[in-house]
Design a protein around this motif. Structure first.
Motif, PDB file in Angstrom:
ATOM      1  N   LYS A 211       0.811  -1.216   0.000  1.00 51.83           N
ATOM      2  CA  LYS A 211       0.000   0.000   0.000  1.00 51.83           C
ATOM      3  C   LYS A 211       0.846   1.268   0.000  1.00 51.83           C
ATOM      4  O   LYS A 211       0.423   2.299  -0.527  1.00 51.83           O
ATOM      5  N   THR A 212       2.045   1.185   0.595  1.00 50.79           N
ATOM      6  CA  THR A 212       2.826   2.408   0.803  1.00 50.79           C
ATOM      7  C   THR A 212       4.004   2.580  -0.154  1.00 50.79           C
ATOM      8  O   THR A 212       4.425   3.712  -0.422  1.00 50.79           O
ATOM      9  N   ILE A 213       4.544   1.471  -0.684  1.00 57.67           N
ATOM     10  CA  ILE A 213       5.727   1.540  -1.544  1.00 57.67           C
ATOM     11  C   ILE A 213       5.330   1.260  -2.991  1.00 57.67           C
ATOM     12  O   ILE A 213       4.820   0.178  -3.294  1.00 57.67           O
ATOM     13  N   PRO A 214       5.551   2.187  -3.909  1.00 59.36           N
ATOM     14  CA  PRO A 214       5.215   1.915  -5.314  1.00 59.36           C
ATOM     15  C   PRO A 214       6.189   0.926  -5.934  1.00 59.36           C
ATOM     16  O   PRO A 214       7.355   0.837  -5.521  1.00 59.36           O
ATOM     17  N   SER A 215       5.711   0.183  -6.918  1.00 58.68           N
ATOM     18  CA  SER A 215       6.595  -0.703  -7.669  1.00 58.68           C
ATOM     19  C   SER A 215       7.372   0.108  -8.694  1.00 58.68           C
ATOM     20  O   SER A 215       7.045   1.262  -8.983  1.00 58.68           O
ATOM     21  N   LEU A 216       8.383  -0.503  -9.275  1.00 55.89           N
ATOM     22  CA  LEU A 216       9.167   0.180 -10.299  1.00 55.89           C
ATOM     23  C   LEU A 216       8.306   0.515 -11.511  1.00 55.89           C
ATOM     24  O   LEU A 216       8.443   1.595 -12.100  1.00 55.89           O
ATOM     25  N   ALA A 217       7.410  -0.391 -11.897  1.00 52.66           N
ATOM     26  CA  ALA A 217       6.517  -0.120 -13.029  1.00 52.66           C
ATOM     27  C   ALA A 217       5.591   1.052 -12.731  1.00 52.66           C
ATOM     28  O   ALA A 217       5.317   1.885 -13.609  1.00 52.66           O
ATOM     29  N   GLN A 218       5.112   1.145 -11.498  1.00 54.70           N
ATOM     30  CA  GLN A 218       4.224   2.252 -11.123  1.00 54.70           C
ATOM     31  C   GLN A 218       4.978   3.577 -11.131  1.00 54.70           C
ATOM     32  O   GLN A 218       4.439   4.603 -11.582  1.00 54.70           O
ATOM     33  N   MET A 219       6.221   3.570 -10.653  1.00 51.83           N
ATOM     34  CA  MET A 219       7.028   4.792 -10.720  1.00 51.83           C
ATOM     35  C   MET A 219       7.322   5.173 -12.171  1.00 51.83           C
ATOM     36  O   MET A 219       7.285   6.350 -12.537  1.00 51.83           O
ATOM     37  N   THR A 220       7.597   4.160 -12.990  1.00 51.76           N
ATOM     38  CA  THR A 220       7.868   4.409 -14.405  1.00 51.76           C
ATOM     39  C   THR A 220       6.666   5.044 -15.086  1.00 51.76           C
ATOM     40  O   THR A 220       6.797   6.023 -15.835  1.00 51.76           O
ATOM     41  N   GLN A 221       5.481   4.494 -14.821  1.00 57.06           N
ATOM     42  CA  GLN A 221       4.268   5.035 -15.432  1.00 57.06           C
ATOM     43  C   GLN A 221       4.011   6.461 -14.972  1.00 57.06           C
ATOM     44  O   GLN A 221       3.621   7.325 -15.782  1.00 57.06           O
ATOM     45  N   LYS A 222       4.229   6.730 -13.692  1.00 58.01           N
ATOM     46  CA  LYS A 222       4.040   8.084 -13.183  1.00 58.01           C
ATOM     47  C   LYS A 222       5.000   9.059 -13.862  1.00 58.01           C
ATOM     48  O   LYS A 222       4.608  10.179 -14.239  1.00 58.01           O
ATOM     49  N   ALA A 223       6.250   8.628 -14.029  1.00 55.56           N
ATOM     50  CA  ALA A 223       7.237   9.497 -14.678  1.00 55.56           C
ATOM     51  C   ALA A 223       6.855   9.783 -16.129  1.00 55.56           C
ATOM     52  O   ALA A 223       6.976  10.915 -16.605  1.00 55.56           O
ATOM     53  N   ILE A 224       6.384   8.753 -16.826  1.00 57.89           N
ATOM     54  CA  ILE A 224       5.940   8.949 -18.211  1.00 57.89           C
ATOM     55  C   ILE A 224       4.759   9.918 -18.260  1.00 57.89           C
ATOM     56  O   ILE A 224       4.729  10.843 -19.076  1.00 57.89           O
ATOM     57  N   ASP A 225       3.791   9.709 -17.370  1.00 61.00           N
ATOM     58  CA  ASP A 225       2.613  10.578 -17.340  1.00 61.00           C
ATOM     59  C   ASP A 225       2.990  12.026 -17.036  1.00 61.00           C
ATOM     60  O   ASP A 225       2.382  12.965 -17.568  1.00 61.00           O
ATOM     61  N   ARG A 226       3.988  12.204 -16.173  1.00 55.78           N
ATOM     62  CA  ARG A 226       4.432  13.551 -15.825  1.00 55.78           C
ATOM     63  C   ARG A 226       5.039  14.269 -17.038  1.00 55.78           C
ATOM     64  O   ARG A 226       4.852  15.476 -17.230  1.00 55.78           O
ATOM     65  N   MET A 227       5.763  13.528 -17.886  1.00 54.04           N
ATOM     66  CA  MET A 227       6.569  14.195 -18.917  1.00 54.04           C
ATOM     67  C   MET A 227       6.073  14.006 -20.352  1.00 54.04           C
ATOM     68  O   MET A 227       6.556  14.686 -21.261  1.00 54.04           O
ATOM     69  N   LYS A 228       5.103  13.123 -20.584  1.00 53.95           N
ATOM     70  CA  LYS A 228       4.763  12.735 -21.957  1.00 53.95           C
ATOM     71  C   LYS A 228       4.152  13.843 -22.809  1.00 53.95           C
ATOM     72  O   LYS A 228       4.215  13.778 -24.038  1.00 53.95           O
ATOM     73  N   ASN A 229       3.581  14.857 -22.201  1.00 54.39           N
ATOM     74  CA  ASN A 229       2.936  15.918 -22.980  1.00 54.39           C
ATOM     75  C   ASN A 229       3.837  17.120 -23.244  1.00 54.39           C
ATOM     76  O   ASN A 229       3.395  18.114 -23.827  1.00 54.39           O
ATOM     77  N   HIS A 230       5.090  17.000 -22.828  1.00 49.21           N
ATOM     78  CA  HIS A 230       6.013  18.115 -23.054  1.00 49.21           C
ATOM     79  C   HIS A 230       6.303  18.246 -24.548  1.00 49.21           C
ATOM     80  O   HIS A 230       6.605  17.256 -25.227  1.00 49.21           O
ATOM     81  N   LYS A 231       6.217  19.457 -25.063  1.00 50.65           N
ATOM     82  CA  LYS A 231       6.301  19.668 -26.513  1.00 50.65           C
ATOM     83  C   LYS A 231       7.638  19.227 -27.110  1.00 50.65           C
ATOM     84  O   LYS A 231       7.708  18.823 -28.276  1.00 50.65           O
ATOM     85  N   ASN A 232       8.707  19.275 -26.306  1.00 50.53           N
ATOM     86  CA  ASN A 232      10.023  18.889 -26.813  1.00 50.53           C
ATOM     87  C   ASN A 232      10.421  17.471 -26.430  1.00 50.53           C
ATOM     88  O   ASN A 232      11.544  17.040 -26.710  1.00 50.53           O
ATOM     89  N   GLY A 233       9.518  16.756 -25.757  1.00 53.77           N
ATOM     90  CA  GLY A 233       9.805  15.376 -25.387  1.00 53.77           C
ATOM     91  C   GLY A 233      10.523  15.251 -24.055  1.00 53.77           C
ATOM     92  O   GLY A 233      10.727  16.231 -23.332  1.00 53.77           O
TER      93      GLY A 233
END
Length: 471
Positions: free
Chosen positions: A251-273
């Motif tokens: 419940k408290t510690i994210p998995s590596l895949a969950q952190m990866t998805q969060k990072a992608i979601d944070r940055m994926k809409n940036h116009k320069n990538g």
């Protein structure tokens, strides 16, 4: 820019694939080249299973295949002929056997440096790390890991330091450089209660506009419009198998895949990538400890992050995914024997790491208590004499050394005892000089040669993204 100038896709790759499957291989390889030809990689996701020997990749795939009938996502990419593939030489400037800081620096700075150093040449010159180059080129940049975010592998893409151990200073450099999302462990280097200088790095990051998250739920609810610092444990995150056996940790510690998805979601809409490094750092720690449950399950956790990256890249069409390791470690493998199949399958019953087992045992534990702890974690009983042998290491006289073995626990002795039952052998408890697997998917993958030096990867990433090496 001629994207083929630096890395022309060698005909050996095409010929090799055709010879392996003359009916299908040529079409698939030609398709890969046609799809990616002259396309720029707007985004790059580089995934590193730190310390992954070939045997580790092999055993995780066999484990999954025999348990679920479906192997690993990584090897499925090979089976489906979706990636370019190479072997990579991992040496550092000071040794044919690299450590993680020199290995990451070879990718990060484009030059080989001495072991223990981050992007500083043997004569003292700094090499600008590649995530800084991409930031200067207008992209967002981040790292996620299962060890401290200030550890050698993420740091090698981000900073310069004469010592990989200067993790308090590395945390300060991250703040000064303004990376967009950094998540992993390492409260020891951010918390005022744990830092030697008592500086509150959390407050400093917040003052600069970062969202500071310390739990899985806080990470999930963090806005994707602001930068994120995620620190989920004092040191490394729990091993994946231990996390999954503990409802509170899940419940408290994210998995590596969950952190990866969060990072992608944070940055994926940036116009320069964006550029993102994803590291399973505790594969390396498990190899150092000859901890088979830790090793296989953290490799599986890494493989789930591979799926998250590939799923995004397949939809996005503008993302280069790179999958590799920085060096081998301990070179584990399944050893021949009459009962090798059944013995290896016994690992499917393991619900805890050897780290968990050996920390449960105390100097005043009884033989029956030791047997009970092992049976609970490994799903089988051990003889009284084996329990006595393990208990003998808790008398204060017999202690094992080893990297990350802060409590001097008997990892080697316990792994040797397990090997009689699970048929897994280890050659050491340290890094090896193996050439390692390197796979690429997406635009830029056609630039890969069949054999490369680790430093070549730095220039390939710049080439694929069409970012000039001028900084």
């Amino acid at each position: 820019m001629d994207r083929r100038k630096f890395f022309k896709n060698g005909s050996l790759f095409t010929i090799g694939a055709v010879m392996m499957n003359p009916l299908e291989g040529s079409a698939n390889v030609l398709d890969l080249e046609e799809v990616n030809k002259n396309k720029k990689a707007k985004n790059i996701i580089l995934l590193v299973s730190d310390g992954m020997s070939t045997g580790t990749l092999n055993m995780a795939d066999l484990f999954l295949s025999r348990k679920n009938g479906i192997g690993s996502n990584w090897l499925q990419l090979y089976k489906d002929n979706k990636v370019s593939r190479a072997l990579m030489d991992t040496a550092s400037a000071s040794s044919i056997v690299t450590d993680s800081s020199a290995a990451s620096s070879s990718w990060g700075g484009g030059f080989r440096v001495n072991n223990g150093v981050l992007n500083v040449s043997p004569t003292g010159e700094p090499h600008l790390p590649i995530w800084q180059k991409f930031k200067k080129g207008g992209k967002m940049a981040g790292c996620v890991t299962t060890v401290p975010i200030t550890h050698a592998t993420p740091a090698g893409f981000c900073v310069n330091s004469k010592s990989r151990n200067a993790q308090e200073d590395i945390a300060q450099q991250y703040l000064d450089l303004g990376f967009d999302i950094m998540m992993g462990g390492g409260a020891n280097y951010f918390s005022p209660e744990l830092r030697k200088d008592k500086k509150d790095m959390y407050a400093a990051f917040k003052a600069k506009g970062y969202q500071v998250v310390k739990t899985k739920s806080e990470m999930e609810s963090a806005s994707n419009s602001e930068s994120v610092l995620g620190v989920f444990s004092d040191d490394g995150l729990p091993y994946y198998v231990d996390r999954n056996s503990d409802e509170n940790l899940k419940k408290t510690i994210p998995s590596l895949a969950q952190m990866t998805q969060k990072a992608i979601d944070r940055m994926k809409n940036h116009k320069n990538g964006f550029v993102l490094q994803v590291e399973s750092g505790k594969v390396d720690w498990a190899a150092h400890a000859n901890d088979i449950a830790g090793l296989i399950h953290d490799q599986i956790e890494f493989d789930e992050a591979v799926k998250a990256a590939i799923d995004f890249a397949e939809k996005d069409k503008e993302t280069l995914v790179i999958i590799t390791t920085d060096h081998g470690n301990a070179n584990p493998g399944i050893i021949y024997g009459k009962y090798a199949n059944d013995n290896f399958d016994s690992i499917q019953k393991y619900t805890q790491t050897n780290e968990w087992i050996l920390n449960q045992i105390k100097h005043d534990s009884t033989v029956s208590q030791v047997k009970e702890i092992i049976e609970k974690a490994n799903g089988h009983s051990v003889a009284d004499q084996e329990a006595k042998t393990v208990l003998g290491y808790y008398d204060g006289l017999h202690k094992e050394d080893g990297l990350y073995n802060y409590k001097k626990l008997p990892y080697r002795a316990f792994a040797e005892m397990q090997g009689k039952i699970n048929s897994v052998g280890w050659i050491s408890m340290d890094h090896s000089a193996d050439y390692v697997e390197l796979a690429m998917f997406g635009p830029g993958s056609e630039l890969l040669k069949p054999f490369v030096k680790n430093t070549d990867l730095h220039y390939l990433m710049l080439q694929a993204a069409e970012v000039e090496n001028k900084f």
